[in-house]
Every structure is written in C-alpha cells, then in structure tokens.
Design an enzyme around this catalytic site. Sequence first.
Site, PDB file in Angstrom:
ATOM      1  CE  LYS A 148      -4.592  -7.312   2.924  1.00  0.00           C
ATOM      2  NZ  LYS A 148      -5.543  -7.130   1.825  1.00  0.00           N
ATOM      3  CE1 TYR A 198      -7.976 -10.258  -0.760  1.00  0.00           C
ATOM      4  CE2 TYR A 198      -7.100 -10.621  -2.968  1.00  0.00           C
ATOM      5  CZ  TYR A 198      -6.925 -10.223  -1.660  1.00  0.00           C
ATOM      6  OH  TYR A 198      -5.706  -9.806  -1.251  1.00  0.00           O
ATOM      7  CE1 TYR A 225      -3.650  -3.949   4.403  1.00  0.00           C
ATOM      8  CE2 TYR A 225      -3.717  -1.858   3.232  1.00  0.00           C
ATOM      9  CZ  TYR A 225      -3.933  -3.218   3.262  1.00  0.00           C
ATOM     10  OH  TYR A 225      -4.435  -3.857   2.158  1.00  0.00           O
ATOM     11  CB  VAL A 259      -2.390  -6.230  -6.154  1.00  0.00           C
ATOM     12  CG1 VAL A 259      -3.871  -6.432  -6.017  1.00  0.00           C
ATOM     13  CG2 VAL A 259      -1.840  -5.303  -5.101  1.00  0.00           C
ATOM     14  CB  SER A 298      -2.981  -8.996  -0.092  1.00  0.00           C
ATOM     15  OG  SER A 298      -3.608  -7.750  -0.190  1.00  0.00           O
TER      16      SER A 298
END
Length: 313
Positions: free
Chosen positions: A67, A243, A191, A261, A64
Amino acid sequence: MSDIAAIVAEIAAEMREATERGQVADYIPPLACISPDRFGMAVVTAQGEVFTAGDAEEPFSIQSISKVFSLTLALGAVGDALWRRVGREPSGSAFNSIVQLESEHGIPRNPFINAGAIVVADVLLSGHEPREAIGSILHFVRALAGDESVIIDERVANAERETGFRNFALANYMRAFGNIRHPVERTLGVYFHQCALAMSCRQLAMAGRFLMHDGRNPATGLSVVSPRRARRINALMMLCGHYDNSGEFAFRTGLAGKSGVGGGILAVAPGIASIAVWSPGLNDKGNSQLGALALERLTQRTGWSVFQPRPVA
Ligand code: GLN
C-alpha cells in the site's frame, strides 16, 4: 564488525529463541503453510551500507506493505486530487473494517486500510487494463529496489480473490457511493496482485530507501517524489501503518512503519535508515509480533527515532 552489524545479528539471535511468536495468517493456504520460526531483518543505512541477518534473503508475501508503493504511484498519477477520495486520519479500526464507510459516505479514512488501498488501486486503473496497472506497480517496485527479480506470486493473488469476500464487500459498498469507478473485479484484480508481491527483507529495505532520502532514489539520484510528499507518506505510515495498533507501534519504535499480514514490516528512520523485518506470526491486530519487537530493540540499541533531536542547520 560495525555496531549496526553486531546489533542486527544479536537481535536475530534473540528472535530465534523467542517463544511468543504470534499466529501465522491462515485465511489463504500459501500463507498458512509458512513456518512461524522464520525471522529476517535487513537494514540499509543512509550511507548505503546493508546489514542483514536471519532469513533476510527469503521472499515473503508483502501484502499490505504494498500500500505504500501503490499510494506513492497514485500520488504521482493524480497528485493531491487523491485526497478527495481517501482521507488521512488513523481509523482506530481493523485493517478490513467496513463500519466507518457508511457514516463517512464511502470515503475511507486513510490509504493504508484495505478500503483506502482499494480506492488507490482504482485510481491506478484509470485509463488502463488491470494487467497494465499491475505491471506498472511491479515495474515501480523493481526500480525502487534496484532488483528485477521481484515477482508477483500468482498463487497468492488467486487465493486472495477466492477468499476476498470482505474486500469485495468493501469495494462494492464504495462503488455504491461512486468512490470506485471501475467494475469491482477489475479494481480488486489490481489490489489482490499488489498484495501478492513477494520480496525479501533486503529487497524491501532497498525499496524503502527513497523514504529515508526525502523522496530521492540514491541509486539513480532521481527523485521518486518531492521531499514534501516523502515526508507526508512517512507521516501517514507512522499514524496509520499498523491500523488500530499504530499508536502502539509508534510508541514502541518511534519510526514510520507499514505492516502486512505476511508478517513483514517496512520501517523508516528518515535520514538514517530503511529497515525491513519479517516474522510470519501476527499479534491480535494482524501485525508481526516479533517484527515489532525486533524494531523496538533496534531503536533502543541504536537510538534511532523520528523524534531524535538533530542539530538545526
Ligand atoms: N490481502 C490482505 C487483505 O486484503 C492484506 C491485509 C494486510 O496485509 N493487512 O485482507
């Protein structure tokens, strides 16, 4: 040895001894087989010095953290129109949560949760084939890092697709609201490949330099994004980059940060340093357990913080 070199070496030595290392992500075999003993750290300062320790040269799955790069590219492509399709609020939910999408009509809370990053991937796909969009992300990250050896690990990308039921659910659900404009397999192809970027701490910290330099790549002197946009990306990283653990991360480190992760974290102290840490064991929110601890110690020992008062010019 400079103070920073000593601090980075000292933290890596402490992390080698740490016993509470968290749980390695096990949803795909290429991540499940990584040893929780790994730890790496790289610090690139505003002056261009690089300090590394531990497994800082070892490529890992950035997941991630990608991103941040895809958001930067998408803002370059469509500008502020992006914000009609994705929000800018912390979600307070897990990275792969679907719950808010129904009441919020398929508009994800922010670009750093999975739903938001899938919309960003859909934006990058506009007018292109998936392999072109994937190629442009790879090319961009290589240019930011100043390193052509950065690759996408196809085994990871394939495993993401084979196990990505939740991501398919998120994409299909947003397609029902018209917020995914391409067939979901194509959008998710982009993605899953960005998640599969493999980078070392050194490469990642180098790629983050533009965020400490108000949008400018110091290697080329060229602006990647405007100062205002760089500041906004940092703001989003601080508020949404971990998050439902983002408040805790900001509280402990005072830095903008984005986790993945794979156990990596990219952190930015604007005007001071770009920092990458990697330790594959995760806490219960899916963020690197020792990565956050290492950054907390680094900021305590250096005094670095987004909130550090600076002289007014
Ligand atoms: N590939 C992961 C997923 O989509 C990335 C999540 C993460 O790094 N938090 O579920």
